[in-house]
Enzyme design. Sequence first.
Site, PDB file in Angstrom:
ATOM      1  N   LYS A  36      18.280  45.215  58.293  1.00  0.00           N
ATOM      2  CA  LYS A  36      17.090  44.495  57.825  1.00  0.00           C
ATOM      3  C   LYS A  36      16.585  45.069  56.509  1.00  0.00           C
ATOM      4  O   LYS A  36      16.827  46.233  56.179  1.00  0.00           O
ATOM      5  CB  LYS A  36      15.977  44.594  58.873  1.00  0.00           C
ATOM      6  N   ARG A 130       5.968  40.120  71.426  1.00  0.00           N
ATOM      7  CA  ARG A 130       6.050  39.712  70.025  1.00  0.00           C
ATOM      8  C   ARG A 130       6.766  38.376  69.873  1.00  0.00           C
ATOM      9  O   ARG A 130       6.218  37.426  69.336  1.00  0.00           O
ATOM     10  CB  ARG A 130       6.755  40.803  69.213  1.00  0.00           C
ATOM     11  N   TYR A 257      -5.792  63.917  38.596  1.00  0.00           N
ATOM     12  CA  TYR A 257      -6.984  63.089  38.741  1.00  0.00           C
ATOM     13  C   TYR A 257      -8.002  63.745  39.682  1.00  0.00           C
ATOM     14  O   TYR A 257      -7.634  64.346  40.698  1.00  0.00           O
ATOM     15  CB  TYR A 257      -6.621  61.708  39.306  1.00  0.00           C
ATOM     16  N   MET A 303       0.925  57.730  39.900  1.00  0.00           N
ATOM     17  CA  MET A 303       1.934  56.701  40.125  1.00  0.00           C
ATOM     18  C   MET A 303       3.332  57.164  39.722  1.00  0.00           C
ATOM     19  O   MET A 303       4.317  56.871  40.410  1.00  0.00           O
ATOM     20  CB  MET A 303       1.570  55.425  39.362  1.00  0.00           C
TER      21      MET A 303
END
Length: 359
Positions: A36, A130, A257, A303
């Site tokens: 998957k 499910r 930061y 990031m």
Amino acid sequence: MNQHRNTLSIDLAALKRNFLSLENLSQPSQVMPVLKANAYGLGAKRIATELKNSGATIIAVADLNEALELRDLDLDILILGDIIPEEIPLAIRNNFILPIGSIESAKLISTHAKNRSVFCHLVLDTGMGRLGIPIDKALEEFAQIAAFENLHFDGVYSHFAVAYGDRGFSLQQVDKFKDFLTQCNYNFNRIHLANSDGIHNIPEACQAPFNLVRTGLNLYGCFDLEGQQRICLDPVLSLESRLIRVRELEAGTSIGYGRECILTKKTLVGTVAIGYADGFPFNSQAYIIHKGQQCPLLGRISMDYITVDLSLSPEAKSGDSVLCLGKELPIAQWAKWKATITYEIICSLGQRIKRIYKQ
């Protein structure tokens, strides 16, 4: 020349060893690799090719688009879960094995099949809640479904809800599944319930009447953080990044930061070209490894970059490789840092990380 800052090495020989080890562990059942989400982001076509060469005869994917990517590999492909109505015609034309978890789905697939025989797997809900036919309604509904023309039920399956923890509930799922098989008296070719956790914690789901098991995570040498590990598997993945800059910074310098880190002494600081966009965990306990030395994170990650303390590695220089994931720093450690599961770690490795396949 390597022009990529971050590289994820995928050891195909280790992948094959893990597949064969799982086949041996699961006997008499066979292993169906679950690929998957592009094989958890590792490249489904390359992974599937290697597994086919290792002896796999059937693979499973989550949806039609994933199946289409692999249709030229001459493997049986099962679409897991359920299928959307508009996907049915194309799925039938490509001879994929389709899931049927409702009378509605069976009717639609039979209608679109016309004069073709469609291979299907019946989906039972034995406790996951499910998808699939609730087990207490399965005999009645399957009697109606089996009457539809052109549907050939090659298999039947269900899914463990908590194989890693609640053995009692899992064994109830096994018993409900077996009761259905006894009462419906249909000759299914492939019968499967065990996922990776089931293989290790509920070995009863590897034995008759079951003859197939599903695994994705274990192929890459990873386990769930909970539950048992019946065999050792080889690590398949290794993630390396690069030191962009190495600097000696004075006491009182703030790092990152929010100025959450203020250096208390002169420190050799490295800036590494990996960040949360690449999946690196946002945790103050995180570290990377430079030439065998653990180098802890300094300040917040951003990031594209992290900063690390290189005090234990004074010879470090710009351009050096550092290990972010691998044998010495396993995926399970990242999962603990991120307070998540190992599956998510693999799936969250950013796409700008270069995938490299090694035999």
